[in-house]
Design a protein around this motif. Structure first.
Motif, PDB file in Angstrom:
ATOM      1  N   GLU A 186      -0.274  12.345  -9.391  1.00 17.30           N
ATOM      2  CA  GLU A 186      -1.041  13.580  -9.168  1.00 17.30           C
ATOM      3  C   GLU A 186      -0.233  14.817  -9.523  1.00 17.30           C
ATOM      4  OE1 GLU A 186      -2.470  13.808  -5.164  1.00 17.30           O
ATOM      5  OE2 GLU A 186      -3.722  12.021  -5.368  1.00 17.30           O
ATOM      6  N   LEU A 197       2.219   1.878  -3.528  1.00 16.47           N
ATOM      7  CA  LEU A 197       1.160   2.349  -4.420  1.00 16.47           C
ATOM      8  C   LEU A 197       0.792   3.802  -4.105  1.00 16.47           C
ATOM      9  CD1 LEU A 197      -0.822   1.838  -6.706  1.00 16.47           C
ATOM     10  CD2 LEU A 197      -2.423   0.900  -5.010  1.00 16.47           C
ATOM     11  N   ARG A 198       0.695   4.145  -2.828  1.00 11.50           N
ATOM     12  CA  ARG A 198       0.387   5.536  -2.453  1.00 11.50           C
ATOM     13  C   ARG A 198       1.442   6.492  -3.005  1.00 11.50           C
ATOM     14  NH1 ARG A 198      -1.127   3.415   2.458  1.00 11.50           N
ATOM     15  NH2 ARG A 198       0.874   3.952   3.391  1.00 11.50           N
ATOM     16  N   SER A 199       2.701   6.114  -2.909  1.00 12.27           N
ATOM     17  CA  SER A 199       3.794   6.952  -3.408  1.00 12.27           C
ATOM     18  C   SER A 199       3.674   7.157  -4.917  1.00 12.27           C
ATOM     19  CB  SER A 199       5.132   6.303  -3.047  1.00 12.27           C
ATOM     20  OG  SER A 199       6.192   7.045  -3.569  1.00 12.27           O
ATOM     21  N   THR A 200       3.369   6.095  -5.650  1.00 11.90           N
ATOM     22  CA  THR A 200       3.226   6.185  -7.102  1.00 11.90           C
ATOM     23  C   THR A 200       2.005   7.022  -7.478  1.00 11.90           C
ATOM     24  OG1 THR A 200       4.334   4.067  -7.377  1.00 11.90           O
ATOM     25  CG2 THR A 200       2.990   4.827  -9.222  1.00 11.90           C
ATOM     26  N   LEU A 201       0.899   6.816  -6.783  1.00  7.89           N
ATOM     27  CA  LEU A 201      -0.310   7.606  -7.061  1.00  7.89           C
ATOM     28  C   LEU A 201      -0.074   9.081  -6.764  1.00  7.89           C
ATOM     29  CD1 LEU A 201      -3.041   5.170  -5.688  1.00  7.89           C
ATOM     30  CD2 LEU A 201      -2.552   5.699  -8.101  1.00  7.89           C
ATOM     31  N   SER A 202       0.671   9.371  -5.705  1.00  2.41           N
ATOM     32  CA  SER A 202       0.996  10.755  -5.366  1.00  2.41           C
ATOM     33  C   SER A 202       1.838  11.401  -6.463  1.00  2.41           C
ATOM     34  CB  SER A 202       1.735  10.792  -4.028  1.00  2.41           C
ATOM     35  OG  SER A 202       2.124  12.102  -3.710  1.00  2.41           O
ATOM     36  N   SER A 253       0.822  -1.214   0.000  1.00  2.00           N
ATOM     37  CA  SER A 253       0.000   0.000   0.000  1.00  2.00           C
ATOM     38  C   SER A 253       0.855   1.263   0.000  1.00  2.00           C
ATOM     39  CB  SER A 253      -0.974  -0.008   1.174  1.00  2.00           C
ATOM     40  OG  SER A 253      -0.279  -0.099   2.401  1.00  2.00           O
ATOM     41  N   GLY A 254       1.966   1.274   0.720  1.00  2.00           N
ATOM     42  CA  GLY A 254       2.827   2.457   0.753  1.00  2.00           C
ATOM     43  C   GLY A 254       3.457   2.740  -0.601  1.00  2.00           C
ATOM     44  N   ALA A 313      -6.277   1.374  -9.982  1.00  2.00           N
ATOM     45  CA  ALA A 313      -6.028   2.673  -9.344  1.00  2.00           C
ATOM     46  C   ALA A 313      -5.097   3.535 -10.198  1.00  2.00           C
ATOM     47  CB  ALA A 313      -5.432   2.461  -7.950  1.00  2.00           C
TER      48      ALA A 313
END
Length: 190
Positions: free
Chosen positions: A87, A79-84, A76-77, A123
């Protein structure tokens, strides 16, 4: 490290399952990428080029709740970094995600069996990714994959190894022009 510096172009290095010690568990857990010291500034480095952003997604794991640790996992971390990063990618850029393991299997001889891959793919597509560039299975592929939000391109690189591969040694030449991605697989002579 010297060879990569001599290229004179931006470089990102996506580490894979073979880049961590397999039998030395102390090194695997404490300093898994010790051998990459000379290119540490390139490991999972985001690259912004005119009209193209390359954003890393780490799919390797030091350990997993399964016997075969070579397979992929999307934490999850990561993926969050990549999604950020997606953005903040420049508006209008073609966004390419670079990962070691295919997020979903692509009908190649071997499998990435990436845990959390389908959810990550959905996502990423929803967040504006245009394609996911991967390796691991050592055979090239280029497919459009439908998701619940539309489709996303999956582009897999071959390998320079000849060991137990479906295809001869190869690499991909990827071009982006006029908002389109083209892939030309370059097979090496036998």
């Amino acid at each position: 490290g010297e060879w990569m510096a001599s290229l004179g172009v931006p470089v990102t290095v996506e580490v894979g399952n073979h880049d961590m010690p397999y039998y030395n568990l102390i090194e695997r857990f404490l300093t898994p990428y010790r051998r990459y010291t000379r290119v540490a500034d390139k490991v999972e480095k985001e690259i912004d080029l005119p009209g193209v952003s390359i954003i890393p997604l780490n799919t390797t794991a030091r350990a997993q709740w399964r016997f075969n640790w070579s397979k992929g996992t999307v934490r999850s971390g990561a993926l969050r970094s990549t999604l950020s990063a997606l953005e903040t990618a420049p508006a209008g850029s073609i966004n390419l995600i670079a990962a070691h393991h295919p997020l979903v299997d692509a009908d190649t001889r071997t499998s990435g069996s990436t845990r959390g891959g389908l959810e990550a793919l959905q996502a990423l597509q929803k967040a504006g990714a245009h394609a996911v560039l991967t390796g691991h299975v050592h055979d090239p592929f280029d497919i459009d994959r439908p998701t619940g939000n539309g489709s996303i391109r999956l582009i897999g690189a071959g390998t320079l190894s000849e060991r137990t591969r479906e295809n001869p040694p190869s690499y991909n030449r990827i071009s982006v022009a006029d908002g389109r991605i083209s892939v030309d697989v370059q097979f090496m002579p036998s």
